[in-house]
Design an enzyme around this catalytic site. Structure first.
Site, PDB file in Angstrom:
ATOM      1  N   LEU A 141      39.975  51.551 -55.384  1.00 35.34           N
ATOM      2  CA  LEU A 141      39.439  50.857 -56.276  1.00 35.34           C
ATOM      3  C   LEU A 141      38.658  51.244 -57.009  1.00 35.34           C
ATOM      4  CD1 LEU A 141      38.331  47.508 -54.447  1.00 35.34           C
ATOM      5  CD2 LEU A 141      39.929  47.836 -54.798  1.00 35.34           C
TER       6      LEU A 141
ATOM      7  N   GLY B 128      48.844  42.563 -42.001  1.00 30.33           N
ATOM      8  CA  GLY B 128      47.760  41.758 -42.056  1.00 30.33           C
ATOM      9  C   GLY B 128      46.951  41.052 -40.902  1.00 30.33           C
TER      10      GLY B 128
ATOM     11  N   GLU C 295      38.880  46.342 -34.035  1.00 28.15           N
ATOM     12  CA  GLU C 295      38.843  46.030 -35.209  1.00 28.15           C
ATOM     13  C   GLU C 295      38.844  44.786 -34.993  1.00 28.15           C
ATOM     14  OE1 GLU C 295      41.285  47.599 -38.045  1.00 28.15           O
ATOM     15  OE2 GLU C 295      41.827  49.545 -36.657  1.00 28.15           O
TER      16      GLU C 295
ATOM     17  N   HIS D 222      37.940  50.334 -41.295  1.00 26.35           N
ATOM     18  CA  HIS D 222      38.770  51.868 -40.762  1.00 26.35           C
ATOM     19  C   HIS D 222      38.384  52.038 -39.939  1.00 26.35           C
ATOM     20  CE1 HIS D 222      39.359  55.651 -42.677  1.00 26.35           C
ATOM     21  NE2 HIS D 222      38.640  56.108 -41.444  1.00 26.35           N
TER      22      HIS D 222
ATOM     23  N   ARG E 158      44.610  50.413 -51.578  1.00 26.72           N
ATOM     24  CA  ARG E 158      44.725  51.076 -53.269  1.00 26.72           C
ATOM     25  C   ARG E 158      43.459  51.415 -53.807  1.00 26.72           C
ATOM     26  NH1 ARG E 158      48.187  52.029 -56.033  1.00 26.72           N
ATOM     27  NH2 ARG E 158      47.510  51.215 -58.348  1.00 26.72           N
TER      28      ARG E 158
HETATM   29  C1  GRF Z   1      43.646  48.791 -40.123  1.00 28.35           C
HETATM   30  O1  GRF Z   1      43.943  50.119 -38.786  1.00 28.35           O
HETATM   31  C2  GRF Z   1      42.523  49.102 -40.962  1.00 28.35           C
HETATM   32  O2  GRF Z   1      41.255  49.347 -40.227  1.00 28.35           O
HETATM   33  C3  GRF Z   1      43.064  49.653 -41.560  1.00 28.35           C
HETATM   34  O3  GRF Z   1      44.350  49.633 -42.001  1.00 28.35           O
HETATM   35  C4  GRF Z   1      45.057  48.547 -40.919  1.00 28.35           C
HETATM   36  C5  GRF Z   1      45.197  47.689 -41.164  1.00 28.35           C
HETATM   37  O4  GRF Z   1      45.800  46.996 -40.323  1.00 28.35           O
HETATM   38  N1  GRF Z   1      42.177  50.058 -42.895  1.00 28.35           N
HETATM   39  P1  GRF Z   1      46.394  45.089 -40.272  1.00 28.35           P
HETATM   40  O5  GRF Z   1      47.674  45.133 -41.487  1.00 28.35           O
HETATM   41  O6  GRF Z   1      45.342  44.206 -40.369  1.00 28.35           O
HETATM   42  O7  GRF Z   1      47.291  44.730 -39.349  1.00 28.35           O
END
Ligand code: GRF
Length: 200
Positions: A92, A11, A173, A108, A90
């Protein structure tokens, strides 16, 4: 901007979005946080933060549709403008995606369309690319494939492992997800074919 967040694990992207709202950088409200995993750190954190949370453990449902029905019910109650997938592990269904056209976002950890699917950072290291990064995109019925909203490049170092690259991408991210939400909430935008076009 009313946001629903769907997560399955750590998260950290959810926390970055929450922090951006708390600091006033992003004008939005998280109307609910939904996890398919009861033990997700992210859902525990959302509870601590006093947000509305739901856990729908997919293992307790006979079918994907039955699970999604409960998720959809919670979303209908919360009435989000956007649904942010943040490490939601998951797939969708097409019907779910069709219920929210250009309203579901995902992040991603690669520069799509390179390296979709799991372990994108390790895939990038193994392939030998010199630049990877992350992509915030709208969700369509295909995996990691919808129109791209924001991308951030991250150089790959010769001594990188999947984990070391993942850590540097993760920093980007957090910023990229917030930037995408700010852009969507502060600009007029449209989707032309595969292109997300923002008005100045
Ligand atoms: C991230 O690397 C995101 O790009 C991928 O899953 C990971 C989630 O990380 N889809 P977090 O749970 O937000 O720390």
């Amino acid at each position: 901007m009313k946001l629903a967040v769907l997560l399955s694990g750590r998260g950290s992207n959810f926390e970055a979005i929450h922090a951006a709202i708390a600091s006033g950088r992003l004008h939005a409200e998280i109307v609910c946080v939904i996890s398919n995993r009861p033990d997700a750190r992210g859902i525990a954190r959302a509870r601590e933060l006093g947000l509305t949370t739901h856990v729908f453990d997919h293992k307790r449902y006979p079918t994907r549709e039955a699970h999604e029905e409960d998720v959809l019910r919670a979303l209908a109650e919360a009435e989000p403008d956007f649904i942010a997938l943040a490490g939601y592990m998951r797939l969708l269904s097409a019907a779910f995606v069709a219920a929210f056209p250009h309203r579901i976002l995902n992040i991603h950890p690669s520069l799509l369309p390179s390296f979709p699917g799991v372990d994108a950072q390790a895939q990038a290291v193994a392939y030998g690319v010199k630049v990877s990064g992350c992509t915030v995109h709208f969700v369509d019925e295909n995996l990691d494939a919808g129109p791209i909203i924001v991308q951030r490049a991250v150089p790959v170092r010769d001594d990188d492992t999947g984990d070391s690259l993942a850590a540097r991408i993760l920093e980007q991210e957090h910023d990229a997800y917030v930037d995408a939400l700010i852009a969507l909430s502060t600009h007029a935008w449209r989707v032309e074919g595969r292109r997300v076009v923002f008005e100045p």
